[in-house]
Scaffold this motif. Structure first.
Motif, short mmCIF file in Angstrom:
data_model
loop_
_atom_site.label_atom_id
_atom_site.label_comp_id
_atom_site.label_asym_id
_atom_site.label_seq_id
_atom_site.Cartn_x
_atom_site.Cartn_y
_atom_site.Cartn_z
N LEU A 142 -18.78 24.68 -38.32
CA LEU A 142 -20.13 24.81 -37.77
C LEU A 142 -20.66 23.45 -37.32
O LEU A 142 -21.25 23.34 -36.23
N GLU A 143 -20.41 22.42 -38.10
CA GLU A 143 -20.86 21.08 -37.71
C GLU A 143 -20.22 20.65 -36.40
O GLU A 143 -20.89 20.09 -35.51
N SER A 144 -18.93 20.89 -36.26
CA SER A 144 -18.22 20.51 -35.04
C SER A 144 -18.75 21.26 -33.83
O SER A 144 -18.97 20.68 -32.76
N MET A 157 -24.22 16.90 -39.02
CA MET A 157 -24.28 17.16 -40.46
C MET A 157 -25.21 18.34 -40.71
O MET A 157 -26.34 18.37 -40.22
N LEU A 158 -24.71 19.32 -41.47
CA LEU A 158 -25.55 20.45 -41.85
C LEU A 158 -26.57 20.03 -42.91
O LEU A 158 -26.28 19.18 -43.77
N ALA A 212 -30.44 23.74 -41.19
CA ALA A 212 -30.78 22.80 -40.13
C ALA A 212 -29.59 21.89 -39.90
O ALA A 212 -28.56 21.99 -40.58
N PHE A 213 -29.73 20.97 -38.95
CA PHE A 213 -28.66 20.01 -38.70
C PHE A 213 -29.22 18.76 -38.06
O PHE A 213 -30.30 18.78 -37.45
N PRO A 231 -22.62 32.81 -46.49
CA PRO A 231 -23.13 33.78 -45.51
C PRO A 231 -24.05 33.14 -44.46
O PRO A 231 -24.05 33.56 -43.30
N LEU A 232 -24.82 32.12 -44.86
CA LEU A 232 -25.70 31.45 -43.90
C LEU A 232 -24.88 30.63 -42.91
O LEU A 232 -25.23 30.52 -41.73
N VAL A 233 -23.77 30.06 -43.38
CA VAL A 233 -22.90 29.28 -42.50
C VAL A 233 -22.20 30.20 -41.50
O VAL A 233 -22.18 29.95 -40.29
N VAL A 234 -21.61 31.29 -42.00
CA VAL A 234 -20.93 32.24 -41.12
C VAL A 234 -21.91 32.85 -40.13
O VAL A 234 -21.61 33.00 -38.94
#
Length: 414
Positions: free
Chosen positions: A94-96, A108-109, A256-257, A284-287
């Protein structure tokens, strides 16, 4: 005085109204699916108070991704802070993908937006550094600035002459201390809806040698050709050194990021106390965020639909003589003249008699004597929703102009 006695004697400018406002004007409960029409106190209302810009909160692909991830991983995984035991390939994926989307080398998450901004500021500056920030910055920026042990200067909102004066003051200090300068502003200001003058700020970077931190919570996903934000909209994304956004707006989620140079992001990973000492963002929040970002990238019609509604709403309000300020974003404020009792009556009338639910903003967020009705258009709204709302606003504005609203505090329906 005992602390609790002090609080009982002074509940604050908003809390002082809680005896009649709580549960109706403040802390209301909207029920049902996250859609333009929801249930408030048993009645259907057309809702303009949800930061669900692209309509992703109830999108079937998003709902499925969230549900599948919750079933597969639960809410506990990963367990622990990312530095210790809470990292995963999906967090890094997700960061990438976020870094690529906002055109930055690394990302950065963060667990939460508000907490993230406060902690970024705390980590980035020391007592020899100087912060220069826009006067209308969000509360998270203000609270981050308050933590700063060094000097900080505020410039008049979007006023480049004022900014330059503060930069001159800052540079005189950093020339002596050997410190650096951090300028902080927003991409889209969440109350007025106007864009930060990022182009003007970036133009001063070479002369004053500062770094620029932009909170683009309301611009990410809504502004720019690809939705990469207000920097893309103004053609200065490269001039933003640290780009921040939350998932709570266009992504309709939590988290956030922050994105920027690899060396700076690596520094933040090892120095942001709010992340080092906090549990990792649940899987689950990341996916779910990966799915949401995919839709941002591949479904431009979501942003197109949003802007169709935005243009219809804002042009329609202007044509009817309403003052919507200087907004150049989806955020749509409607400014009226009146006091807090007027504001409560207007809100009550809109909700009970017209089926319109929008946020109401009063002093101290806006000046005394000003009432702001804040509308957040989304891709899920329709043009008929716009027409219904403008007609209702015409009715309440006429009542206000004629002095028909009581000057006493409204009593909410039981």
């Amino acid at each position: 005085m005992d602390l609790f006695e002090k609080i009982a004697a002074n509940r604050g400018p908003l809390g002082s109204h809680s005896h009649y406002a709580h549960g109706y004007f403040t802390f209301p409960k909207l029920e049902g699916e996250i859609e333009p029409r929801m249930i408030f106190r048993g009645k259907e209302v057309l809702t303009w108070s949800l930061n669900n810009y692209l309509g992703l909160a109830n999108h079937p692909e998003v709902r499925k991704a969230d549900a599948d991830a919750a079933a597969q991983y639960g809410m506990a995984l990963p367990m622990g802070a990312r530095m210790m035991s809470g990292n995963s390939n999906l967090h890094e994926q997700l960061e990438s993908e976020l870094a690529d989307f906002v055109q930055k080398p690394d990302c950065m998450l963060l667990n939460f937006g508000y907490q993230g901004v406060v902690s970024i500021i705390d980590a980035m500056v020391g007592r020899h550094d100087v912060i220069v920030y826009d006067a209308e910055s969000h509360a998270c920026i203000i609270d981050g600035v308050r933590l700063h042990a060094g000097k900080r200067f505020v410039y008049v909102h979007n006023d480049m002459e004022s900014l330059e004066k503060q930069l001159e003051r800052a540079k005189r200090i950093t020339d002596e201390t050997g410190g650096g300068i951090l300028v902080i502003t927003e991409g889209v200001f969440g109350m007025s809806g106007n864009q930060g003058n990022l182009r003007g700020v970036v133009a001063m970077k070479e002369k004053y040698e500062f770094r620029l931190f932009v909170d683009d919570a309301h611009g990410f996903g809504t502004m720019g050709a690809t939705g990469a934000g207000t920097g893309e909209e103004q053609g200065v994304q490269d001039g933003i050194d640290l780009y921040f956004s939350t998932f709570a707006k266009s992504m309709a989620s939590i988290g956030a990021f922050v994105a920027g140079p690899e060396s700076v992001i690596e520094y933040l990973r090892y120095n942001m106390r709010s992340q080092i000492f906090a549990k990792s963002l649940p899987m689950p929040l990341v996916v779910g965020a990966i799915k949401r970002l995919e839709l941002l990238r591949t479904r431009p019609e979501l942003k197109d639909n949003l802007w169709t509604v935005v243009r219809a709403l804002q042009s329609g309000l202007r044509e009817k003589g309403f003052n919507i300020g200087t907004t150049t974003s989806p955020v749509t404020p409607v400014f009226l003249n009146g006091q807090i009792p007027d504001a409560t009556q207007i809100t009550f009338d809109l909700r009970e008699n017209h089926g319109i639910f929008c946020s109401i903003v009063v002093y101290p967020v806006v000046p005394k004597g000003v009432i702001m009705l804040r509308l957040i258009p989304t891709a899920a709204h329709s043009l008929s929703d716009v027409d219904m709302t403008i007609k209702a606003f015409e009715v309440v504005a006429e009542k206000l102009d004629k002095g028909l609203y009581s000057k006493t505090e409204a009593v909410p329906a039981s």
